[in-house]
Design a protein around this motif. Structure first.
Motif, PDB file in Angstrom:
ATOM      1  N   ASP A 182       0.819  -1.218   0.000  1.00  0.00           N
ATOM      2  CA  ASP A 182       0.000   0.000   0.000  1.00  0.00           C
ATOM      3  C   ASP A 182       0.855   1.271   0.000  1.00  0.00           C
ATOM      4  N   PHE A 183       1.567   1.482  -1.106  1.00  0.00           N
ATOM      5  CA  PHE A 183       2.401   2.675  -1.193  1.00  0.00           C
ATOM      6  C   PHE A 183       1.588   3.948  -1.348  1.00  0.00           C
ATOM      7  N   ASP A 184       0.279   3.794  -1.525  1.00  0.00           N
ATOM      8  CA  ASP A 184      -0.583   4.967  -1.551  1.00  0.00           C
ATOM      9  C   ASP A 184      -0.910   5.473  -0.143  1.00  0.00           C
ATOM     10  N   HIS A 185      -0.466   4.781   0.892  1.00  0.00           N
ATOM     11  CA  HIS A 185      -0.619   5.240   2.278  1.00  0.00           C
ATOM     12  C   HIS A 185       0.295   6.453   2.480  1.00  0.00           C
ATOM     13  N   PRO A 186      -0.190   7.513   3.112  1.00  0.00           N
ATOM     14  CA  PRO A 186       0.596   8.754   3.217  1.00  0.00           C
ATOM     15  C   PRO A 186       1.989   8.583   3.829  1.00  0.00           C
ATOM     16  N   GLU A 187       2.138   7.762   4.848  1.00  0.00           N
ATOM     17  CA  GLU A 187       3.456   7.594   5.481  1.00  0.00           C
ATOM     18  C   GLU A 187       4.428   6.866   4.570  1.00  0.00           C
ATOM     19  N   VAL A 188       3.933   5.879   3.831  1.00  0.00           N
ATOM     20  CA  VAL A 188       4.788   5.152   2.894  1.00  0.00           C
ATOM     21  C   VAL A 188       5.187   6.080   1.747  1.00  0.00           C
ATOM     22  N   THR A 189       4.236   6.830   1.229  1.00  0.00           N
ATOM     23  CA  THR A 189       4.513   7.785   0.153  1.00  0.00           C
ATOM     24  C   THR A 189       5.559   8.813   0.595  1.00  0.00           C
ATOM     25  N   ALA A 190       5.402   9.332   1.791  1.00  0.00           N
ATOM     26  CA  ALA A 190       6.344  10.347   2.293  1.00  0.00           C
ATOM     27  C   ALA A 190       7.749   9.778   2.426  1.00  0.00           C
ATOM     28  N   LEU A 191       7.872   8.571   2.956  1.00  0.00           N
ATOM     29  CA  LEU A 191       9.192   7.953   3.087  1.00  0.00           C
ATOM     30  C   LEU A 191       9.792   7.697   1.705  1.00  0.00           C
ATOM     31  N   ALA A 192       8.991   7.202   0.782  1.00  0.00           N
ATOM     32  CA  ALA A 192       9.487   6.934  -0.576  1.00  0.00           C
ATOM     33  C   ALA A 192      10.027   8.216  -1.205  1.00  0.00           C
ATOM     34  N   ARG A 193       9.310   9.318  -1.040  1.00  0.00           N
ATOM     35  CA  ARG A 193       9.767  10.599  -1.599  1.00  0.00           C
ATOM     36  C   ARG A 193      11.054  11.067  -0.924  1.00  0.00           C
ATOM     37  N   ASP A 194      11.122  10.895   0.395  1.00  0.00           N
ATOM     38  CA  ASP A 194      12.317  11.303   1.130  1.00  0.00           C
ATOM     39  C   ASP A 194      13.539  10.517   0.661  1.00  0.00           C
ATOM     40  N   LEU A 195      13.388   9.212   0.522  1.00  0.00           N
ATOM     41  CA  LEU A 195      14.509   8.385   0.069  1.00  0.00           C
ATOM     42  C   LEU A 195      14.919   8.783  -1.348  1.00  0.00           C
ATOM     43  N   ALA A 196      13.941   9.060  -2.192  1.00  0.00           N
ATOM     44  CA  ALA A 196      14.239   9.455  -3.580  1.00  0.00           C
ATOM     45  C   ALA A 196      14.949  10.795  -3.648  1.00  0.00           C
ATOM     46  N   SER A 197      14.622  11.697  -2.732  1.00  0.00           N
ATOM     47  CA  SER A 197      15.211  13.041  -2.772  1.00  0.00           C
ATOM     48  C   SER A 197      16.710  13.023  -2.522  1.00  0.00           C
ATOM     49  N   ARG A 198      17.193  11.959  -1.890  1.00  0.00           N
ATOM     50  CA  ARG A 198      18.624  11.868  -1.572  1.00  0.00           C
ATOM     51  C   ARG A 198      19.396  10.988  -2.549  1.00  0.00           C
ATOM     52  N   ALA A 199      18.696  10.401  -3.538  1.00  0.00           N
ATOM     53  CA  ALA A 199      19.338   9.482  -4.476  1.00  0.00           C
ATOM     54  C   ALA A 199      19.698  10.198  -5.769  1.00  0.00           C
ATOM     55  N   SER A 200      20.866   9.869  -6.316  1.00  0.00           N
ATOM     56  CA  SER A 200      21.312  10.503  -7.556  1.00  0.00           C
ATOM     57  C   SER A 200      21.181   9.584  -8.765  1.00  0.00           C
ATOM     58  N   SER A 201      20.777   8.331  -8.548  1.00  0.00           N
ATOM     59  CA  SER A 201      20.618   7.386  -9.649  1.00  0.00           C
ATOM     60  C   SER A 201      19.598   6.318  -9.245  1.00  0.00           C
ATOM     61  N   GLU A 202      19.194   5.522 -10.222  1.00  0.00           N
ATOM     62  CA  GLU A 202      18.297   4.407  -9.922  1.00  0.00           C
ATOM     63  C   GLU A 202      18.935   3.463  -8.910  1.00  0.00           C
ATOM     64  N   ALA A 203      20.192   3.123  -9.097  1.00  0.00           N
ATOM     65  CA  ALA A 203      20.882   2.218  -8.165  1.00  0.00           C
ATOM     66  C   ALA A 203      20.930   2.814  -6.760  1.00  0.00           C
ATOM     67  N   ASP A 204      21.211   4.115  -6.648  1.00  0.00           N
ATOM     68  CA  ASP A 204      21.225   4.769  -5.335  1.00  0.00           C
ATOM     69  C   ASP A 204      19.859   4.674  -4.660  1.00  0.00           C
ATOM     70  N   LEU A 205      18.812   4.868  -5.442  1.00  0.00           N
ATOM     71  CA  LEU A 205      17.466   4.828  -4.897  1.00  0.00           C
ATOM     72  C   LEU A 205      17.101   3.430  -4.423  1.00  0.00           C
ATOM     73  N   VAL A 206      17.381   2.420  -5.233  1.00  0.00           N
ATOM     74  CA  VAL A 206      17.077   1.043  -4.824  1.00  0.00           C
ATOM     75  C   VAL A 206      17.886   0.680  -3.585  1.00  0.00           C
TER      76      VAL A 206
END
Length: 192
Positions: free
Chosen positions: A12-36
């Motif tokens: 359930d990535f549409d849950h607000p807390e999961v969505t927020a964490l996903a965005r936070d992790l993505a904001s610090r990644a510079s590539s697909e590999a970094d994000l994964v």
């Protein structure tokens, strides 16, 4: 690939807390590999494995795993799939059949993930959590899973599922405490 990008009851990535964490992790990644890697390491290191830490409640949905910061390998794989899918990375669920004692019966299923990496294709990662004797890493293209399948009767199941197996969901939703799940870990019979 649509099924590996979809939100669902357990992923359930549409849950607000999961969505927020996903965005936070993505904001610090510079590539697909970094994000994964960031998503994998968050689930591996910040979510405690229920039986390793003797923690309740028993979780199944990705949002509950995140809220309670605990889950069995299966539930942790639901959260990792959710974080990856929220960031547009196709992710599925994989299973291994492992010997509980390391030398044959009894067996149980172990849950992990596969992520579709543009440079490598499907790549399996295991965010169950490291401990002495378990050292899962993100090192594509080489897999560095928590467990090898070396004992008689053990097997890597080759499928990549978009949704958790019904027997996994049943085990996580039927019992109220980690030790009840531990006493009844799910398993399947394999065809020879």
């Amino acid at each position: 690939m649509d099924q590996y990008l979809a939100a669902s009851k357990y992923i359930d990535f549409d849950h607000p807390e999961v969505t927020a964490l996903a965005r936070d992790l993505a904001s610090r990644a510079s590539s697909e590999a970094d994000l994964v890697r960031a998503c994998f390491e968050f689930v591996r290191d910040e979510i405690r494995h229920s039986s390793d830490f003797k923690l309740n409640p028993v979780t199944c949905k990705a949002s509950d795993v995140l809220r309670f910061k605990t889950g069995y390998c299966y539930a942790k794989s639901h959260l990792l799939a959710a974080l990856l899918r929220a960031n547009g990375i196709p992710a599925g669920l994989c299973y291994q059949r492992l010997s509980l004692a390391g030398d044959g019966a009894p067996f149980c299923l172990h849950g992990l993930n596969a992520a579709w990496l543009k440079d490598f294709g499907w790549y399996r990662v295991d965010a169950r959590g490291n401990k002495p004797g378990v050292d899962a890493q993100f090192q594509p293209p080489r897999e560095a899973l928590a467990f090898a399948t070396d004992a008689p009767g053990e097997r890597d199941l080759p499928e990549i599922w978009a949704e958790p197996l019904a027997l996994i969901v049943d085990a996580l939703e039927r019992y109220d405490s980690y030790d009840q799940v531990l006493a009844k870990l799910p398993d399947i019979e394999l065809a020879n």
